[in-house]
Design an enzyme around this catalytic site. Structure first.
Site, PDB file in Angstrom:
ATOM      1  N   PHE A   1      38.428  45.514  43.793  1.00  0.00           N
ATOM      2  CA  PHE A   1      38.526  44.065  44.271  1.00  0.00           C
ATOM      3  C   PHE A   1      39.787  43.541  44.448  1.00  0.00           C
ATOM      4  O   PHE A   1      40.499  43.246  43.284  1.00  0.00           O
ATOM      5  CB  PHE A   1      37.628  43.119  43.590  1.00  0.00           C
ATOM      6  CG  PHE A   1      37.436  41.747  44.096  1.00  0.00           C
ATOM      7  CD1 PHE A   1      36.708  41.812  45.312  1.00  0.00           C
ATOM      8  CD2 PHE A   1      38.203  40.750  43.788  1.00  0.00           C
ATOM      9  CE1 PHE A   1      36.250  40.415  46.080  1.00  0.00           C
ATOM     10  CE2 PHE A   1      38.227  39.564  44.730  1.00  0.00           C
ATOM     11  CZ  PHE A   1      37.003  39.651  45.518  1.00  0.00           C
TER      12      PHE A   1
ATOM     13  N   LYS B   1      44.898  33.277  39.723  1.00  0.00           N
ATOM     14  CA  LYS B   1      43.786  32.796  38.721  1.00  0.00           C
ATOM     15  C   LYS B   1      44.590  32.025  37.537  1.00  0.00           C
ATOM     16  O   LYS B   1      44.814  30.807  37.658  1.00  0.00           O
ATOM     17  CB  LYS B   1      42.933  33.858  38.276  1.00  0.00           C
ATOM     18  CG  LYS B   1      42.190  34.263  39.563  1.00  0.00           C
ATOM     19  CD  LYS B   1      40.882  35.065  38.977  1.00  0.00           C
ATOM     20  CE  LYS B   1      39.942  35.156  40.314  1.00  0.00           C
ATOM     21  NZ  LYS B   1      39.811  36.599  40.619  1.00  0.00           N
TER      22      LYS B   1
ATOM     23  N   ASP C   1      47.530  44.584  40.119  1.00  0.00           N
ATOM     24  CA  ASP C   1      47.007  43.431  40.451  1.00  0.00           C
ATOM     25  C   ASP C   1      46.313  42.853  39.161  1.00  0.00           C
ATOM     26  O   ASP C   1      45.296  43.450  38.876  1.00  0.00           O
ATOM     27  CB  ASP C   1      45.764  43.646  41.595  1.00  0.00           C
ATOM     28  CG  ASP C   1      45.148  42.585  41.881  1.00  0.00           C
ATOM     29  OD1 ASP C   1      45.335  41.476  41.122  1.00  0.00           O
ATOM     30  OD2 ASP C   1      44.238  42.410  42.746  1.00  0.00           O
TER      31      ASP C   1
HETATM   32  C1  LIG Z   1      39.981  36.986  42.225  1.00  0.00           C
HETATM   33  C2  LIG Z   1      40.819  38.312  42.487  1.00  0.00           C
HETATM   34  C3  LIG Z   1      41.388  38.433  43.752  1.00  0.00           C
HETATM   35  C4  LIG Z   1      41.253  37.339  44.894  1.00  0.00           C
HETATM   36  O1  LIG Z   1      41.841  36.357  44.014  1.00  0.00           O
HETATM   37  P1  LIG Z   1      41.301  34.745  45.267  1.00  0.00           P
HETATM   38  O2  LIG Z   1      42.137  33.660  44.465  1.00  0.00           O
HETATM   39  O3  LIG Z   1      39.966  34.699  45.174  1.00  0.00           O
HETATM   40  O4  LIG Z   1      41.932  35.108  46.516  1.00  0.00           O
HETATM   41  C5  LIG Z   1      42.418  39.606  43.667  1.00  0.00           C
HETATM   42  N1  LIG Z   1      42.194  40.507  42.723  1.00  0.00           N
HETATM   43  C6  LIG Z   1      41.559  40.423  41.664  1.00  0.00           C
HETATM   44  C7  LIG Z   1      41.624  41.572  40.635  1.00  0.00           C
HETATM   45  C8  LIG Z   1      40.863  39.473  41.481  1.00  0.00           C
HETATM   46  O5  LIG Z   1      39.922  39.346  40.410  1.00  0.00           O
END
Ligand SMILES: *Cc1c(COP(=O)(O)O)cnc(C)c1O
Length: 419
Positions: A158, A272, A243
């Protein structure tokens, strides 16, 4: 067309006190149907606690997918935001602000990378990292033929919701009917260094990976996975992009989840928690030999690196540096995991996690995680199902043992009643 909304009507709507039922009805009427929220209408938050419009209190075991790791309305972050919003919020990147200078300086010292590219949301930062990796691939550092670069990603990843990112999702619903998809990506199984080795070819520019797959249901790779991946990427001269949007900032018991294996990626992606739970702030970090492929005009964002966002990020970073959250995540995460494992229920298939990042997977006979999350919400514990069978427990890192016990008593009750 004359708008139905007048100034008087706008004021009326803004001043209206809405009940939970009205809120849900209005949301259903006007909002695109892209979410199915748990029927709880929240109006106030403080630390690990949330209150709904009727004054009922909930313990947040979700933390807005780690965005609220510092808890709701952290006093220092809020004070910083209020002071800055009164002074200067945004000027765009057409000018300098000391706020942004301080933010990128602090983030660079925190993660050990020389250069920072500030953005807003996670998906934007992922897109930014992909652009950096592609441009690096066409530089003399790598020398791939123009338009031929490929990135390797993991299945069940994701990374966000933009067209390019969903193009390499393995989730049918995320991508079906959103084509044509962006080419140049190749998916391999997560937790398989052999597959990485096998799929690298002369056009491979980078490997993009979550150190722990969050949305896939808190999937933890074998010990040594990231180290082996690091070794392969270095040997083959391809970039390792981590990520850390959800795993970063002490969630897993280390400042960054890559540190669990003492691995340093070439590119970090942050989001985040960086925004202190107050606003979206994201960033990409890399050393100059990589980041310097980006030249003025190559990439940008109206709000990225804004003064308000930067000040909020500074306050948030300072809290993460001073708060001993990694130690807390280890100690309380171990405790929560041990207590959850004491629950005797034939409906529990597996409980896995690191730090305060825990997934409880239910059996197929359980009827799914959703009804458990709804029952938990009725008891005052907020969680959210991840896919159909995993309940996620990822409270703010400021949580105490007593507060975890408060949640555990209710979790046990729900399992006793539903199993
Ligand atoms: C939440 C998330 C994203 C996307 O972030 P948004 O602020 O919702 O665009 C990308 N990678 C990971 C691992 C995430 O948990």
């Amino acid at each position: 067309m004359k708008p139905k909304l007048t100034a008087e009507r706008a004021r009326k709507i803004r001043e209206m006190k809405m009940t939970a039922e009205e809120t849900i009805a209005i949301t259903k009427k006007y909002c695109a149907n892209n979410y199915s929220p748990i029927p709880v209408t929240l109006e106030r938050g403080e630390g690990v606690w949330l209150w709904d419009v009727e004054g009922k209190k909930y313990l947040d075991m979700m933390s807005c997918y780690s965005a609220v790791s510092l808890g709701h309305c952290d006093p220092e972050v809020v004070k910083t935001a209020i002071n800055q919003v009164k002074k200067l919020a945004n000027v765009s990147r057409a000018y300098y602000t000391s706020s942004m200078a301080k933010f990128i300086w602090m983030l660079s010292e925190l993660c050990g990378k020389e250069k920072i590219l500030p953005m807003n949301t996670g998906a934007e930062a992922v897109e930014t990292a992909l652009k950096i990796a592609r441009k690096w691939a066409y530089s003399d550092k790598k020398g791939i033929l123009n338009n031929c670069a490929e990135l390797i990603v993991c299945s069940n990843n994701f990374h966000g919701r933009t067209i390019t990112i969903v193009s390499f999702s393995s989730e049918f619903q995320y991508k079906n009917h959103f084509g044509p998809h962006t080419p140049g990506f190749r998916a391999i199984p997560f937790n398989s260094p052999e597959d990485l080795e096998d799929h690298i070819n002369t056009n491979t520019a980078a490997f993009l990976v979550e150190p722990i797959q969050g949305e896939a249901g808190i999937v933890i790779p074998n010990n040594g996975y990231l180290q082996t991946v690091r070794e392969i990427c270095t040997r083959k001269n391809i970039l390792l992009i981590a990520d850390e949007i959800q795993t970063g900032f002490s969630r897993t018991g280390k400042l960054f989840a890559c540190e669990r294996e003492e691995v340093v990626p070439d590119i970090y992606i942050f989001g985040k928690a960086l925004g202190g739970g107050v606003m979206p702030v994201s960033a990409v970090a890399a050393n100059a030999d990589i980041m310097d492929v980006i030249k003025p005009g190559d990439h940008g964002s109206t709000f990225g690196g804004g003064a308000l966002a930067s000040e909020v990020a500074c306050a948030s970073i300072e809290r993460f540096v001073s708060g001993k959250y990694s130690e807390k995540a280890v100690e309380l995460g171990d405790y929560l995991m041990a207590e959850l494992k004491k629950i005797q229920s034939p409906r529990i298939k597996e409980i896995r996690g690191v730090g305060l990042f825990i997934g409880l997977e239910l059996t197929r006979e359980s009827g799914g995680a959703r009804r458990y999350c709804e029952a938990l919400a009725k008891e005052g514990v907020l969680s959210k199902e991840t896919h159909d069978y995993v309940i996620r427990f990822a409270p703010p890192l400021i949580i105490t043992k007593e507060e975890l016990n408060w949640a555990l008593a209710r979790i046990k009750k729900v399992f006793a009643e539903l199993s």
